[in-house]
Design an enzyme around this catalytic site. Structure first.
Site, PDB file in Angstrom:
ATOM      1  N   GLY A   1       0.827  -1.206   0.000  1.00 11.57           N
ATOM      2  CA  GLY A   1       0.000   0.000   0.000  1.00 11.57           C
ATOM      3  C   GLY A   1       0.854   1.245   0.000  1.00 11.57           C
ATOM      4  O   GLY A   1       2.027   1.213  -0.364  1.00 11.57           O
ATOM      5  N   ASN A   2       0.277   2.353   0.416  1.00 13.46           N
ATOM      6  CA  ASN A   2       1.016   3.614   0.508  1.00 13.46           C
ATOM      7  C   ASN A   2       0.486   4.419   1.689  1.00 13.46           C
ATOM      8  O   ASN A   2      -0.421   3.980   2.395  1.00 13.46           O
ATOM      9  CB  ASN A   2       0.915   4.404  -0.799  1.00 13.46           C
ATOM     10  N   ARG A   3       1.049   5.608   1.872  1.00 14.67           N
ATOM     11  CA  ARG A   3       0.736   6.395   3.071  1.00 14.67           C
ATOM     12  C   ARG A   3      -0.471   7.323   2.907  1.00 14.67           C
ATOM     13  O   ARG A   3      -0.726   8.171   3.748  1.00 14.67           O
ATOM     14  CB  ARG A   3       1.958   7.233   3.469  1.00 14.67           C
TER      15      ARG A   3
END
Length: 405
Positions: free
Chosen positions: A209-211
């Site tokens: 995923g990402n932030r």
């Protein structure tokens, strides 16, 4: 313009309170019947008598005054109100309103008010950008409260920054738009907004995923909704509350996001792709949790590209539709962003360098560059994401109006 409209003006404790005197004059001149409520702190800057002279109505300061025993003062005033204006709006009253706290005439009356509410914040830039104030502003926007964003300029502290209350003339323009419905140039338009990050499973418990927090996309959805658009928000996993009157479709993977975007965009007028999409996914997803054992100090994870959503959108886009993309970069911002603008056939691309302090994921501020075909780039200062969202809303209005023309 405002003939006979009942406007309640709330003045709070800020040096910008002197501007509220001019605002009162302008509202009365426009035909409004104005009643003023002042907090105790406001009275340290401007006197109630000044507002009484200009409004020709008694100024309310104390919920326990009880001038008329037949009514409850704050409820009577709330019921009388066609539009409530808080100008200047301090961090204190913004926090009270966002969190349902009422202990004085202003907060009690606002809590009982069912009419539209318009806020004109005024405070130091550092206060305005603080996570608590931005969280409260986001909450109020979600609740449908209207805002006149503060301006950049010389602050009381002796330096330049964002936080100056909008000029009275600007506020009056916003008042007339809210009360007449004229602030809804996107009425009848359908806009799809994507937000949050996508997740690609590695095994049943892990993912790539990402932030992304989704704050930028959710702010854009709220801004477009207040401009009158029928908004569909397609969101990856977030902890945010959806804006009022916005339809939400929840997704997890990039493929799910692509399918929903392509389907909903077919009947929409515009698309704002603010989601942070995972570019790669595992080639193979494990059926069970991958265990760490004594003989597997290293693990090789093969990745493949995910679906290109904007490329898929470009194949179905009609001439009268508007597409807006985002580009989060860490180097060569304009070069990379311009390539994306052209390759995805976008009408507008919003680029930001997420390696810079205060910019990008999770925070409440952002600094972006607007890129359009055959136009020079336009860079914003570091601003609250809600203010950036309002600028994006204005751009969407311009683009759709141009398409119609």
């Amino acid at each position: 313009m405002l003939n006979g409209k009942h406007v309640t003006l709330y003045v709070t404790g800020s040096i910008a309170g002197y501007k509220a005197l001019t605002l009162t004059r302008l509202l009365v001149k426009a035909g409004a019947v104005v009643r003023v409520v002042m907090t105790r702190a406001a009275q340290a800057f401007v006197t109630p008598l000044s507002f009484q002279v200009l409004s020709k109505n008694k100024v309310m300061t104390d919920p326990f005054e009880g001038a008329d025993p037949a009514v409850v003062d704050h409820v009577e005033l709330a019921d009388w109100t066609d539009l409530a204006i808080i100008a200047p709006a301090t961090a204190q009253l913004i926090g009270q309103l966002a969190n349902g706290l009422a202990d004085d005439m202003a907060s009690l009356t606002l809590m009982a008010t069912t009419a539209p509410i318009l806020l004109a914040p005024a405070m130091n830039e550092h206060m305005l950008m603080s996570p608590a104030v931005q969280r409260n502003i986001r909450t109020l926007r979600t609740d449908g409260v209207h805002f006149v964003d503060p301006e950049r300029g010389f602050l009381a502290e002796g330096y330049s920054g964002q936080g100056r209350m909008a000029e009275p003339e600007t506020i009056v323009t916003a008042v007339s738009q809210v009360i007449d419905g004229g602030d809804q140039p996107l009425a009848g338009k359908k806009v799809v907004v994507t937000a949050g990050g996508t997740r690609e499973a590695i095994d049943p418990v892990r993912f790539i995923g990402n932030r992304s927090s989704g704050k930028m996309g959710y702010a854009v959805a709220a801004s477009l909704q207040q401009l009158g658009a029928e908004v569909t928000l397609i969101s990856g996993p977030t902890r945010l509350e959806a804006p009022n009157h916005v339809s939400v479709i929840s997704v997890t993977t990039t493929e799910e996001l692509r399918d929903q975007v392509v389907q909903t965009f077919k009947s929409a007028d515009g698309l704002v792709m603010a989601a942070a999409v995972a570019d790669f996914k595992p080639a193979k997803v494990a059926d069970h949790k991958i265990k760490k054992t004594t003989d597997n100090d290293h693990m090789v994870l093969e990745l493949v590209k995910t679906a290109d959503i904007l490329k898929a959108v470009a194949t179905v886009k009609q001439a009268n539709q508007v597409t807006v993309g985002f580009a989060a970069e860490t180097n060569d911002l304009l070069e990379n962003a311009n390539k994306k603008l052209q390759s995805k056939q976008l009408d507008l691309l919003i680029a930001n360098d997420v390696s810079q302090p205060g910019v990008g994921f999770n925070g409440d501020t952002n600094q972006v560059t607007f890129l359009q075909p055959n136009q020079p780039p336009v860079k914003t200062p570091l601003m609250a994401k809600t203010a950036i969202a309002d600028l994006i809303g204005e751009k969407v209005v311009e683009l759709l109006t141009k398409k119609e023309g």
